[in-house]
Design a protein around this motif. Sequence first.
Motif, PDB file in Angstrom:
ATOM      1  N   THR A 121      -5.063  -4.985   6.070  1.00  0.00           N
ATOM      2  CA  THR A 121      -4.253  -4.897   4.856  1.00  0.00           C
ATOM      3  C   THR A 121      -3.808  -3.447   4.729  1.00  0.00           C
ATOM      4  O   THR A 121      -4.566  -2.539   5.064  1.00  0.00           O
ATOM      5  CB  THR A 121      -5.113  -5.242   3.606  1.00  0.00           C
ATOM      6  N   ILE A 126      -1.593  -0.367   2.285  1.00  0.00           N
ATOM      7  CA  ILE A 126      -0.976   0.080   1.036  1.00  0.00           C
ATOM      8  C   ILE A 126      -0.052   1.230   1.402  1.00  0.00           C
ATOM      9  O   ILE A 126      -0.436   2.109   2.162  1.00  0.00           O
ATOM     10  CB  ILE A 126      -2.033   0.587   0.024  1.00  0.00           C
ATOM     11  N   SER A 135       8.685   2.336  -0.466  1.00  0.00           N
ATOM     12  CA  SER A 135       9.160   0.953  -0.348  1.00  0.00           C
ATOM     13  C   SER A 135       9.961   0.755   0.944  1.00  0.00           C
ATOM     14  O   SER A 135       9.977  -0.333   1.523  1.00  0.00           O
ATOM     15  CB  SER A 135       9.980   0.574  -1.576  1.00  0.00           C
ATOM     16  N   LYS A 142       6.826  -5.037   6.993  1.00  0.00           N
ATOM     17  CA  LYS A 142       6.740  -6.482   6.709  1.00  0.00           C
ATOM     18  C   LYS A 142       7.705  -7.249   7.602  1.00  0.00           C
ATOM     19  O   LYS A 142       7.350  -8.246   8.208  1.00  0.00           O
ATOM     20  CB  LYS A 142       7.101  -6.751   5.241  1.00  0.00           C
ATOM     21  N   ASN A 165       0.548  -7.415   6.329  1.00  0.00           N
ATOM     22  CA  ASN A 165       0.229  -7.619   4.928  1.00  0.00           C
ATOM     23  C   ASN A 165       0.114  -6.242   4.256  1.00  0.00           C
ATOM     24  O   ASN A 165      -0.920  -5.591   4.344  1.00  0.00           O
ATOM     25  CB  ASN A 165      -1.096  -8.395   4.879  1.00  0.00           C
ATOM     26  N   HIS A 170       0.937  -3.805   0.751  1.00  0.00           N
ATOM     27  CA  HIS A 170       1.281  -3.705  -0.670  1.00  0.00           C
ATOM     28  C   HIS A 170       2.038  -2.414  -0.919  1.00  0.00           C
ATOM     29  O   HIS A 170       1.675  -1.369  -0.369  1.00  0.00           O
ATOM     30  CB  HIS A 170       0.020  -3.652  -1.531  1.00  0.00           C
ATOM     31  N   ASN A 171       3.046  -2.481  -1.787  1.00  0.00           N
ATOM     32  CA  ASN A 171       3.790  -1.280  -2.129  1.00  0.00           C
ATOM     33  C   ASN A 171       3.187  -0.641  -3.382  1.00  0.00           C
ATOM     34  O   ASN A 171       3.080  -1.292  -4.411  1.00  0.00           O
ATOM     35  CB  ASN A 171       5.260  -1.658  -2.374  1.00  0.00           C
ATOM     36  N   ILE A 226      -3.139  -0.848  -7.641  1.00  0.00           N
ATOM     37  CA  ILE A 226      -3.034  -2.186  -7.036  1.00  0.00           C
ATOM     38  C   ILE A 226      -4.379  -2.899  -7.197  1.00  0.00           C
ATOM     39  O   ILE A 226      -5.421  -2.332  -6.907  1.00  0.00           O
ATOM     40  CB  ILE A 226      -2.643  -2.087  -5.543  1.00  0.00           C
ATOM     41  N   LEU A 228      -6.848  -4.871  -5.876  1.00  0.00           N
ATOM     42  CA  LEU A 228      -7.457  -5.481  -4.697  1.00  0.00           C
ATOM     43  C   LEU A 228      -8.872  -5.915  -5.079  1.00  0.00           C
ATOM     44  O   LEU A 228      -9.480  -5.324  -5.971  1.00  0.00           O
ATOM     45  CB  LEU A 228      -7.514  -4.469  -3.546  1.00  0.00           C
TER      46      LEU A 228
END
Length: 287
Positions: free
Chosen positions: A147, A149, A153, A160, A166, A168-169, A175, A177
Motif C-alpha cells: 500500500t 501514500i 496527485s 495507479k 494501491n 492513497h493521495n 488518511i 488506515l
Amino acid sequence: MKYLTKGFKNITLIKLEVTMKQEKWVEKDFEEVDCFRCGTKGKLLYKKELWGVVKCEKCGQVFISPRLTEEGRKKIYEDHSYFDTGVYGFSNKFNLAMSLQRTWSNDRLNLISELLNKNLENKKLLEIGCAYGLFLNFAKQKGLEVTGIEYSSTAVKWSKENLKLNVHNGEIETIKLPENTYDVVCFWDVIEHVKNPELFLKSVRRVLKKDGVIVFSCPYFNSVPATVFKSNWWTLRPEQHIWQFTPDTLGKLFGEQGMKLVKVIRNPLSRINLFRFDSITVAAKVV
Ligand SMILES: [Zn+2]
C-alpha cells in the motif's frame, strides 16, 4: 580509485538531474516556526537567501525558519517536474540515476527481508511518499502486499494507471488506515519534508504492528558534505527539507514514541546508500 572517481562524476550528474524549475519566492511566501518538540525559537546557524537554518538550543533539533508556507511547499510537490528526476521518477531510457535507484531498492528490500527473518511472502508493507511507485512495485514483485501514500496527485494518478498500485493521495496523519496492520512501514527521503515529525511518527506507530519494523532514509546534518559546505550543501534544499536530523535527534524522536533505532547505516559505499555521502538508512522497532 578509478571506480571512486567515476562515482564522484556520477554524483554531479544526479545533482544536475534534480535541478527543478525555479519559483520566485518573496517574503510573504515565508513563515517563522518553532521547534516541534520544545515549541521554542531556534538559534540562527546561517542564512540561505530568504531561508534561515536554525538550531533549537534545548534539544539540538535543526530546522528551517523562516520557511516556505504550506501553500508554497505544496506548489513544489504538484509541479510535474518534481519527480521527473530519474532518481524518484520514471524514465524508459537507461540512465545512471535509475540504475542507482535500482541498487538502493534491491538492498532496501534485502534489509527488510533480514529484519523480517527472510520471510517476505504476504507481509504487509506501507510506503509513505511512494512517488511514482517504483519501490512499491518492486516490493510487490517480491511477494509483499503493498500500500502506498503519496502527497502529489500527479504521481498517484501515474502509479495507479501504469502500475495498478494501491496508493492513497494525501498524508499519513489524515488518511484513515487500519491500526496495527503493517509489518513494514518505509519512507525514503520523506521525514525531512513533513509538517511535524512527531505527529508523523505517531501516525506511523499507529498503523505499524507491535512487532513490525520501520525502515527509512534521510539526509543527515552532521554528514561530511553538510558540515563542510554549510549553506552550499547540495542536499540542504531548504524550500523542501524543513527538518534536518542527525542520528542523535532521530534517536530522541523515536525514543519519545516508544521506539528505538536498531540500525543506522552511514557508509556511502554500502549498496543501500551507494554514493549518497550525506544520507543514512535507518531501521527502527517498537521497544
Ligand atoms: Zn527543541
